[in-house]
Design a protein around this motif. Structure first.
Motif, PDB file in Angstrom:
ATOM      1  N   VAL A  29       0.868  -1.092   0.065  1.00 31.07           N
ATOM      2  CA  VAL A  29       0.018   0.127   0.172  1.00 31.07           C
ATOM      3  C   VAL A  29       1.031   1.164   0.086  1.00 31.07           C
ATOM      4  O   VAL A  29       1.734   1.430   0.907  1.00 31.07           O
ATOM      5  CB  VAL A  29      -0.915  -0.010   1.262  1.00 31.07           C
ATOM      6  N   GLN A  74     -14.954   3.037   4.976  1.00 37.29           N
ATOM      7  CA  GLN A  74     -14.487   1.953   3.953  1.00 37.29           C
ATOM      8  C   GLN A  74     -15.124   1.823   2.655  1.00 37.29           C
ATOM      9  O   GLN A  74     -16.219   2.069   2.585  1.00 37.29           O
ATOM     10  CB  GLN A  74     -14.480   0.527   4.819  1.00 37.29           C
ATOM     11  N   TYR A  92      -8.037   5.588   7.957  1.00 34.30           N
ATOM     12  CA  TYR A  92      -8.058   5.991   9.368  1.00 34.30           C
ATOM     13  C   TYR A  92      -7.381   7.264   9.908  1.00 34.30           C
ATOM     14  O   TYR A  92      -6.304   7.632   9.275  1.00 34.30           O
ATOM     15  CB  TYR A  92      -7.274   4.797  10.005  1.00 34.30           C
ATOM     16  N   PRO A 151      -6.763  -9.918   6.596  1.00 30.81           N
ATOM     17  CA  PRO A 151      -6.054  -8.788   7.359  1.00 30.81           C
ATOM     18  C   PRO A 151      -5.902  -7.632   6.780  1.00 30.81           C
ATOM     19  O   PRO A 151      -5.831  -7.673   5.449  1.00 30.81           O
ATOM     20  CB  PRO A 151      -4.701  -9.344   7.474  1.00 30.81           C
ATOM     21  N   LEU A 152      -5.861  -6.329   7.515  1.00 30.16           N
ATOM     22  CA  LEU A 152      -5.499  -5.098   6.943  1.00 30.16           C
ATOM     23  C   LEU A 152      -4.048  -5.108   6.442  1.00 30.16           C
ATOM     24  O   LEU A 152      -3.250  -5.212   7.267  1.00 30.16           O
ATOM     25  CB  LEU A 152      -5.933  -3.956   7.730  1.00 30.16           C
ATOM     26  N   LYS A 164      -7.274  -4.642   1.537  1.00 22.17           N
ATOM     27  CA  LYS A 164      -7.539  -6.082   2.078  1.00 22.17           C
ATOM     28  C   LYS A 164      -7.933  -6.700   0.837  1.00 22.17           C
ATOM     29  O   LYS A 164      -9.217  -5.936   0.046  1.00 22.17           O
ATOM     30  CB  LYS A 164      -8.172  -6.088   3.327  1.00 22.17           C
ATOM     31  N   LEU A 184      -3.902   7.126   7.692  1.00 19.31           N
ATOM     32  CA  LEU A 184      -3.678   5.825   7.031  1.00 19.31           C
ATOM     33  C   LEU A 184      -4.551   5.411   6.245  1.00 19.31           C
ATOM     34  O   LEU A 184      -5.938   5.429   6.408  1.00 19.31           O
ATOM     35  CB  LEU A 184      -3.591   4.943   8.434  1.00 19.31           C
ATOM     36  N   PHE A 202      -1.354  -1.882   5.852  1.00 18.42           N
ATOM     37  CA  PHE A 202      -1.560  -0.472   6.042  1.00 18.42           C
ATOM     38  C   PHE A 202      -0.588   0.146   5.213  1.00 18.42           C
ATOM     39  O   PHE A 202       0.781  -0.499   4.893  1.00 18.42           O
ATOM     40  CB  PHE A 202      -1.275  -0.166   7.513  1.00 18.42           C
ATOM     41  N   GLY A 203      -0.676   1.329   4.706  1.00 16.24           N
ATOM     42  CA  GLY A 203       0.384   2.305   4.220  1.00 16.24           C
ATOM     43  C   GLY A 203       1.147   3.030   5.131  1.00 16.24           C
ATOM     44  O   GLY A 203       0.976   2.768   6.493  1.00 16.24           O
ATOM     45  N   ASN A 204       2.102   3.556   5.036  1.00 19.57           N
ATOM     46  CA  ASN A 204       3.171   4.537   5.824  1.00 19.57           C
ATOM     47  C   ASN A 204       2.242   5.575   6.216  1.00 19.57           C
ATOM     48  O   ASN A 204       2.709   6.302   7.502  1.00 19.57           O
ATOM     49  CB  ASN A 204       4.173   4.788   5.244  1.00 19.57           C
TER      50      ASN A 204
END
Lengths: 109, 113
Positions: free
Chosen positions: B4, B48, B35, B101-102, B94, B90, B104-106
């Motif tokens: 991501v 979402q 998020y 599971p999710l 998925k 964030l 995540f990006g940075n």
């Protein structure tokens, strides 16, 4: 309403000592519970989830519905376990993932 | 497999302005969520998207809106920025399905002055 509480913002243990990161939740239905971890300079990633009943990197977590807890445990902490740990809850059939405020674990040599 | 990715990494805006944050989902992922993470707090669910439709929303006002595109990339738009919107944003993607599971990006660090 769903809520996740991680009572400890900071936790420090010595290498080889047992570690327990606490997580309590409030939700009246059947929750899905997760632990996410963020190592230094890395992105947030899934560590484990209660539905899998697995041990990852020596960590385990048991869902205790009576105490509404999902504590993360490891019998012998390693320095590389130092990270930020987040407990998260998702209600059944709901896309809203609720995270706790996180616990920063430091494992000292 | 590409993870991501989010852009930009940092952004400074003035109160009242509008901002667009971007996210490229991990290859093969058709679900994306956003998020907000304030300093010292855990991530808070904004909304979402699944196959270009919003299918879940947290407790955020309508000035937080989003889009998901056919290639599953996504945008978060925030209008009328307030000082309290300063946070790390964030994106997580998925594979469809509740048990996935999710990833995540940075994140994008937004500062509103």
């Amino acid at each position: 309403a769903q809520r996740v509480t991680q009572p400890e913002k900071l936790l420090s243990v010595f290498k080889g000592a047992p570690v327990e990161l606490k997580c309590n939740y409030s939700y009246s239905g059947s929750p899905e519970l997760f632990w996410y971890v963020q190592y230094s300079r890395q992105r947030l990633q899934l560590l484990l989830r209660h539905i899998s009943r697995e041990s990852i990197k020596g960590f385990t977590a048991d869902l205790n519905k009576g105490e509404t807890s999902f504590h993360l445990k490891k019998p012998f902490a390693q320095e590389e376990d130092s990270a930020m740990y987040y407990c998260a809850l998702r209600a059944y059939n709901n896309n809203d993932m609720r995270f706790g405020a996180g616990t920063r674990l430091t494992v000292k040599p | 497999e590409t993870g991501v990715t989010q852009s930009p990494t940092h952004l400074i805006k003035t109160r009242g302005q509008q901002v667009t944050l971007r996210c490229s989902s991990q290859s093969g992922h058709n679900t994306v969520s956003w998020y907000q993470q304030a300093l010292g707090q855990g991530p808070q669910f904004i909304f979402q998207y699944y196959r270009e439709e919003e299918n879940g929303r947290g407790n955020f006002p309508p000035r937080f809106s989003g889009l998901q595109f056919p290639n599953y990339s996504s945008e978060l738009n925030v209008n009328a920025l307030e000082l309290d919107d300063s946070a790390l944003y964030l994106c997580a993607s998925k594979q469809g399905g509740d048990n996935s599971p999710l990833h995540f990006g940075n994140g994008t660090r937004l500062t509103v002055t």
